[in-house]
Design an enzyme around this catalytic site. Sequence first.
Site, short mmCIF file in Angstrom:
data_model
loop_
_atom_site.label_atom_id
_atom_site.label_comp_id
_atom_site.label_asym_id
_atom_site.label_seq_id
_atom_site.Cartn_x
_atom_site.Cartn_y
_atom_site.Cartn_z
CG ASP A 36 1.51 4.85 5.76
OD1 ASP A 36 0.94 3.93 6.36
OD2 ASP A 36 1.96 5.85 6.34
CG ASP A 75 -0.02 -0.09 2.52
OD1 ASP A 75 0.31 -1.23 2.92
OD2 ASP A 75 0.39 0.94 3.07
N1 ADE Z 1 1.22 1.27 5.73
C1 ADE Z 1 1.75 0.41 6.60
N2 ADE Z 1 2.21 0.83 7.80
C2 ADE Z 1 2.76 -0.03 8.67
N3 ADE Z 1 2.88 -1.35 8.43
C3 ADE Z 1 2.45 -1.81 7.25
N4 ADE Z 1 2.44 -3.04 6.74
C4 ADE Z 1 1.89 -2.98 5.51
N5 ADE Z 1 1.52 -1.71 5.22
C5 ADE Z 1 1.86 -0.96 6.29
#
Ligand code: ADE
Length: 293
Positions: free
Chosen positions: A213, A211
Site C-alpha cells: 500500500d 504490495d
Molecule cells: N493496496 C491495496 N489497497 C486496496 N486493495 C488492494 N488490492 C491489492 N492491493 C491493494
Amino acid sequence: MAGSWHIGVIGGSGLYDPGTLDDAQEIPVASAFGEPSGPVITGWLAGVRFTFIARHGPGHRLSPSHVNYRANIDVLKRCGVTDVLAISAVGSLAEDIAPGSFVAVDQFIDRTAGTRARSFFGDGVVAHVPMADPVCPRLSALAADAAQGAGATVHRGGTYLVIEGPQFSTRAESRLYRQWGAKVIGMTAMPEARLAREAELPYALLAMVTDYDCWREAGESVDMSAILKVMQANAGLARQTLAALAQSLPPDRAASPIDAALDHAMATPRSHWDPATSARLDAVAGRLLKIAP
Ligand SMILES: Nc1ncnc2[nH]cnc12
Ligand SMILES: CSC[C@H]1O[C@H](OP(=O)(O)O)[C@H](O)[C@@H]1O
C-alpha cells in the site's frame, strides 16, 4: 452429522479460473438476486467437489463496487457448496507481511460506502446473524496448511480492512488503518463474508499480498503494474493450494455451528414471512423452509 465437502471458491484478482478440475463443467445456475459475476465451473480435485466463480468476472470487468456479491453467494449455495474459500489480492499494512506471502485473514473492518447490497434479508423477513467471528476457523486453518504445503509463506490471522475503492487509499488513510491494527487492505471481502454467514456457509479468506500500500516512509505508492506481476506469480500458487486442500481435507465433513447460523437469528416468525421474499430465500434459508413453521 458428517457429510461430504463441497468447496466453493471465489477467485479474486488474478485468479479467473480454478486450473484443471476433473470432469470440469460450466453449469447454468440462476439466482433470485440477479446475475452472478460469471460462469460457474464445477469439477473435482482428489475426489472433492469444487465449484468456482471469478469475483470480477471473465476479463475482470466488474469493479469491487459492482460485483453482485449476493448472486455469487446465492449460486454457490444453490450448487450445494458446504464451505466457501475466498481468494483475494491485498495490500500489506505491516512490514513483516511481505508481497508474495499469504494471510489467512480472521477479522474484517468494513469501510465500504454502504451502497453494496449487504444482506439477503429485509423486505418482510428480518434476520440478524452474529458476525463476531466472521471466518470459519476450521476452513481457515485447512486453507493455511494447504497454502503452506504448496510452498507459500503463510501468516495465520490478521485483520483485513475493506475500502470501497476503486481508488487506492491516501497515505493518511493507510497510516490510520495501521493504527487500527489492520494487517491487510482490499476492496471486496465485505459484504461477501456477511452474506456467506447469512447463507450458513463457513467462509475463509486467503489473502495474497501484492504490495505494501502507501504507508511506508520511503514514498512509494501502490502501482498496478507491480501488483499485476505479483498476482501472476501468485495465481499458480493459489491453484496449487486448492489441490493441496483437496488432498488434505478429512474424509468426512463434521457439522459446523455456522451450518445453523440462522437458528437463533430470525426476528420475523415464519408465520409473518413475506411470501415473495421467502421464495427468493429458497436456497439461503432453504434449511429453515424445510422445517415445519
Ligand atoms: N493496496 C491495496 N489497497 C486496496 N486493495 C488492494 N488490492 C491489492 N492491493 C491493494
Ligand atoms: C488488482 S488490485 C485491486 C483489486 O484487487 C483486489 O480484488 P480481489 O479481492 O477480488 O482479489 C482488491 O480488493 C481490488 O478489487
